[in-house]
Design an enzyme around this catalytic site. Structure first.
Site, mmCIF file in Angstrom:
data_model
loop_
_atom_site.group_PDB
_atom_site.id
_atom_site.type_symbol
_atom_site.label_atom_id
_atom_site.label_comp_id
_atom_site.label_asym_id
_atom_site.label_seq_id
_atom_site.Cartn_x
_atom_site.Cartn_y
_atom_site.Cartn_z
ATOM 1 C CG ASP A 216 23.031 14.298 -28.086
ATOM 2 O OD1 ASP A 216 23.078 13.531 -28.867
ATOM 3 O OD2 ASP A 216 23.023 14.219 -27.338
ATOM 4 C CG HIS A 255 27.103 2.780 -19.584
ATOM 5 N ND1 HIS A 255 25.520 3.023 -18.799
ATOM 6 C CD2 HIS A 255 25.695 3.474 -20.653
ATOM 7 C CE1 HIS A 255 24.714 3.772 -18.218
ATOM 8 N NE2 HIS A 255 25.643 4.048 -19.972
#
Length: 351
Positions: A216, A255
């Site tokens: 991340d 998404h």
């Protein structure tokens, strides 16, 4: 209106529009209930609670407000968020238990986040966004991207990370209990965009033979430490480089991005895993959109999330065909989509 329509049909259509216009009331009433600690008071009581006892526990400063509490309680009963028993007693439903502070899988962060003025402001710009040249509705409202905004506002970033961790706790239970087969035979796995590492930590503990890595952004993982020997946190950017592994996990990542960016992410994933005959695969946990005529709670949740992604990122949830198009463009050879409990699906993609 057509003259062939009966009065009852017209009234039914009017009521339908009313309900759409007033749909914001449901989430506003839900937020009010949380702010008043109604779910926590009922949970602590442990059995159906009389309205008078409930109102006494809420410590309302102005006694006159007690007379308006039945309005809120009636609405919550009608919405399926409270059970009504005999003698004016009430208890939590399975849905409202998700709003209890001590519930590990609670959705309070999601409620607070979506009702924050910075998100609400973006919703009011949706119509304008369709007519302007800003990249996202959020950008139309705030003149910066969603990601830049939450980096500059740590409070909101913390809330966002909290809601993602809560979502992760729920889905990891499903993964480990219902989908154990997807991890069998793996020796390494990278959780891309893994945030606080909730899912990767659970996988690492459940499968000690798998070396798990959370990738991340550096500011997200800078203060995180592994609680197990087969887990590490790596700061980086998924558009630039992804550590090599047998498998890569993408959960609720795709998404957030448009098709072009998704193909870039998928190509980076493909570069980081071995061929299929050597065990390489991509594991995606995300929504596969149901037909919009499907009116189940799961389908409704999917289509609500679809518009949420549109507003925040000018992105979307995808149909089976749209997923397959992305995989083909990124150079993958096959995908297998499996429905799992809830609104999401398990997608296994092979190079």
């Amino acid at each position: 209106m057509s003259t062939s329509e009966s009065a009852s049909e017209l009234l039914q259509a009017q009521a339908q529009i009313w309900n759409h216009i007033f749909s914001f009331i449901s989430s506003s009433a839900l937020r009010c209930a949380v702010e008043l600690d109604i779910p926590d008071v009922l949970y602590k009581h442990g059995k159906p609670m009389h309205l008078s006892d409930l109102s006494a526990e809420l410590s309302l400063v102005d006694p006159s407000k007690v007379t308006f509490l039945p309005n809120l309680i009636r609405f919550l009963v009608h919405s399926g968020l409270l059970n009504q028993h005999d003698d004016d007693c009430y208890s939590l439903t399975p849905a409202s238990r998700f709003l209890v502070k001590n519930e590990p899988l609670n959705l309070r962060s999601l409620l607070v986040f979506t009702h924050d003025p910075f998100i609400q402001k973006a919703w009011f710009e949706l119509g304008n966004w369709y007519k302007n040249d800003f990249p996202t509705t959020f950008h139309t409202a705030h003149e910066k991207s969603f990601w830049d905004y939450i980096v500059e506002e740590p409070r909101l970033g913390d809330t966002f990370n909290g809601l993602m961790a809560s979502e992760s706790r729920l889905i990891v239970t499903v993964l480990i209990t219902e989908c154990r087969h997807i991890f069998e035979g793996l020796t390494s796995l990278v959780d891309v965009g893994g945030g606080t590492g909730t899912v990767a930590t659970a996988i690492a503990k459940a499968f000690p033979a798998i070396k798990c890595t959370v990738l991340d952004l550096p500011h997200v993982i800078e203060n995180l430490k592994s609680s197990t020997g087969n887990l590490e946190f790596v700061g980086g950017n998924m558009f630039e480089n992804i550590p090599t592994a047998n498998a890569i996990l993408l959960k609720w990542i795709m998404h957030d991005w448009n098709d072009e960016d998704c193909v870039k992410i998928l190509k980076k994933c493909k570069e980081s895993i071995p061929s299929r005959d050597k065990g390489g695969k991509l594991i995606i946990i995300d929504i596969v959109l149901e037909d919009p005529k499907n009116t189940t709670e799961y389908a409704r949740a999917q289509h609500n999330m679809d518009i949420m992604m549109l507003v925040c990122f000018a992105a979307k949830e995808r149909t089976k065909k749209e997923w397959e198009n992305l995989f083909n463009e990124a150079g993958f050879s096959e995908c297998k989509i499996t429905s799992i409990p809830g609104s999401r699906s398990l997608i296994e993609v092979y190079p």
